[in-house]
Design a protein around this motif. Structure first.
Motif, mmCIF file in Angstrom:
data_model
loop_
_atom_site.group_PDB
_atom_site.id
_atom_site.type_symbol
_atom_site.label_atom_id
_atom_site.label_comp_id
_atom_site.label_asym_id
_atom_site.label_seq_id
_atom_site.Cartn_x
_atom_site.Cartn_y
_atom_site.Cartn_z
ATOM 1 N N SER A 79 -72.512 35.907 -76.646
ATOM 2 C CA SER A 79 -74.085 35.833 -76.889
ATOM 3 C C SER A 79 -74.344 34.670 -77.168
ATOM 4 O O SER A 79 -73.723 33.927 -77.816
ATOM 5 C CB SER A 79 -74.384 36.856 -77.899
ATOM 6 O OG SER A 79 -73.994 38.181 -77.705
ATOM 7 N N THR A 135 -76.726 37.805 -73.178
ATOM 8 C CA THR A 135 -75.365 38.604 -73.592
ATOM 9 C C THR A 135 -74.671 38.730 -72.236
ATOM 10 O O THR A 135 -75.177 39.427 -71.448
ATOM 11 C CB THR A 135 -75.589 39.639 -74.452
ATOM 12 O OG1 THR A 135 -76.190 39.335 -75.671
ATOM 13 C CG2 THR A 135 -74.205 40.378 -74.991
ATOM 14 N N GLY A 136 -73.258 38.479 -72.123
ATOM 15 C CA GLY A 136 -72.559 38.520 -71.137
ATOM 16 C C GLY A 136 -71.027 38.496 -71.120
ATOM 17 O O GLY A 136 -70.536 38.018 -72.453
ATOM 18 N N HIS A 170 -67.246 32.122 -61.743
ATOM 19 C CA HIS A 170 -68.746 32.192 -61.671
ATOM 20 C C HIS A 170 -69.417 31.311 -60.922
ATOM 21 O O HIS A 170 -69.266 30.269 -60.610
ATOM 22 C CB HIS A 170 -69.313 32.279 -63.104
ATOM 23 C CG HIS A 170 -68.851 33.297 -63.912
ATOM 24 N ND1 HIS A 170 -68.862 34.889 -63.975
ATOM 25 C CD2 HIS A 170 -67.890 32.878 -65.168
ATOM 26 C CE1 HIS A 170 -68.207 35.113 -65.131
ATOM 27 N NE2 HIS A 170 -67.705 34.164 -65.549
ATOM 28 N N VAL A 205 -78.234 32.450 -66.695
ATOM 29 C CA VAL A 205 -77.848 32.094 -68.219
ATOM 30 C C VAL A 205 -78.952 31.105 -68.759
ATOM 31 O O VAL A 205 -79.675 31.369 -69.840
ATOM 32 C CB VAL A 205 -76.529 31.489 -68.491
ATOM 33 C CG1 VAL A 205 -76.343 31.069 -69.667
ATOM 34 C CG2 VAL A 205 -75.383 32.361 -68.005
ATOM 35 N N GLU A 207 -66.750 37.810 -74.385
ATOM 36 C CA GLU A 207 -67.798 38.524 -74.310
ATOM 37 C C GLU A 207 -68.689 37.634 -75.199
ATOM 38 O O GLU A 207 -68.458 37.455 -76.543
ATOM 39 C CB GLU A 207 -67.504 39.906 -74.969
ATOM 40 C CG GLU A 207 -68.890 40.836 -75.005
ATOM 41 C CD GLU A 207 -68.503 42.353 -75.363
ATOM 42 O OE1 GLU A 207 -68.621 43.098 -74.532
ATOM 43 O OE2 GLU A 207 -68.042 42.311 -76.517
ATOM 44 N N PHE A 241 -74.844 32.767 -61.449
ATOM 45 C CA PHE A 241 -74.746 33.444 -62.653
ATOM 46 C C PHE A 241 -75.208 32.195 -63.875
ATOM 47 O O PHE A 241 -75.854 32.600 -64.606
ATOM 48 C CB PHE A 241 -73.221 33.352 -62.671
ATOM 49 C CG PHE A 241 -73.075 33.953 -64.015
ATOM 50 C CD1 PHE A 241 -72.816 35.398 -64.576
ATOM 51 C CD2 PHE A 241 -72.260 33.175 -65.075
ATOM 52 C CE1 PHE A 241 -72.369 35.847 -65.918
ATOM 53 C CE2 PHE A 241 -71.777 33.642 -65.953
ATOM 54 C CZ PHE A 241 -71.904 34.781 -66.549
#
Length: 243
Positions: free
Chosen positions: A78, A60-61, A41, A49, A76, A45
Motif C-alpha cells: 500500500s 494497494t496492489g 509489470h 500507480v 502486497e 501498471f
C-alpha cells in the motif's frame, strides 16, 4: 516500510525492508524504488500507480519485485500520500509484506485443480462413451439371444435389459456430474440455462437466471461455478420450500 519524496527518492527504509530486499539502508536511500523492479509489470501498471497516488489516493496492489540477489518475490503493498503545508503532497509511505509463499501455494492449488478437472473429464468421457458403447453392444447381443428363447426366458432377459438401462442411465448421470458435456460444448451460460430448465421440469418451481459473459472462462473456473449453481438450485428446491 520505505518513505520517498514526491519525486520517488527513497529517504527512509526500516529494518524489515533491508531484510526482505537485501538492500542495506545505505544503498537504498537516495535511490528510487525502481531498484526492486523485476520486469514483470509494464509501463501501464506503474502509470496507474503514479496516477493514483499523485491524485491523493492510496494505491494497494501486488508487486512482483526482485531482491538484490536477483530472486523474485511477491509483495502486497500500500502506498499512501503524505500532505504537508498547503495540502500539497510531499512524501509517499509504502508499507508492504512478502506474500511469496502464499502466492506459490495458490499457484500449486491452481495447477492441482486443473489436473483434477482434466482427470474428471477423462473419467467422464470413459463413462459416457466407452461404457455406453459396451452397454449398447450388450443390448444388441441380448436381443439376438432372445429370438431363440422361449417366452419365459425372454421375460427374464427383458428384466436384465431393464437393469442395463438403469445402469446406463446412472453412468450417464455420473458422467454428467463429473464433466457435463454441455459445459464443454456451449459454455457456462448455456449450462446454467440447462440446470434451470431441469429444476423447473422436476419441481415446477420457476427459475429465472441471468448471466453476462463476453467469453469462455478458463478450464479451472467453469466446472466449479457450474457445480456451485447446481448445488444452490438443489438446496433451494429441497430445503427452501420455494414456489
Amino acid at each position: 516500510v520505505f518513505i520517498t519524496t514526491r519525486d520517488g527518492i527513497i529517504e527512509y527504509v526500516n529494518p524489515a525492508f533491508e531484510r526482505v530486499t537485501g538492500y542495506p539502508r545505505e544503498e537504498a536511500i537516495g535511490r528510487t524504488p525502481s531498484i526492486l523492479k523485476s520486469g514483470e509489470h509494464d509501463a501501464a501498471f506503474y502509470g496507474e500507480v503514479w496516477r493514483t497516488i499523485l491524485s491523493g489516493k492510496v494505491f494497494t496492489g501486488v508487486f512482483v519485485n526482485r531482491k538484490k540477489t536477483g530472486e523474485a518475490f511477491y509483495e502486497e503493498r500500500s502506498i499512501t500520500p503524505v500532505r504537508g503545508d498547503g495540502n500539497n503532497i510531499t512524501h509517499f509511505v509504502a508499507a508492504g509484506r512478502d506474500i511469496t509463499q502464499r502466492k506459490r501455494g495458490e499457484e500449486a492449488l491452481r495447477r492441482l485443480s486443473i489436473q483434477l478437472e482434466r482427470e474428471a473429464e477423462r473419467i467422464a468421457h470413459t463413462l459416457h462413451d466407452e461404457a455406453g458403447q459396451f452397454l449398447t453392444s450388450a443390448h444388441i447381443t441380448l436381443a439376438d439371444v432372445a429370438r431363440d428363447l422361449p417366452d419365459a426366458a425372454q421375460s427374464r432377459l427383458r428384466e436384465v435389459r431393464d437393469h442395463l438401462d438403469r445402469i446406463e442411465e446412472h453412468l450417464r448421470g455420473l458422467s454428467h456430474e463429473l464433466r457435463p458435456r454441455i459445459l464443454d460444448d456451449l459454455g457456462l451460460a448455456a449450462a446454467r440455462e440447462f440446470l434451470a430448465e431441469g429444476v423447473m421440469k422436476r419441481t415446477g418451481i420457476i427459475v429465472t437466471t441471468e448471466v453476462a459473459l463476453e467469453a469462455r472462462l478458463p478450464l479451472v473456473v467453469e466446472p466449479p461455478l457450474y457445480r456451485l449453481i447446481q448445488e444452490a438450485l438443489t438446496n433451494a428446491a429441497t430445503h427452501a420450500r420455494p414456489t
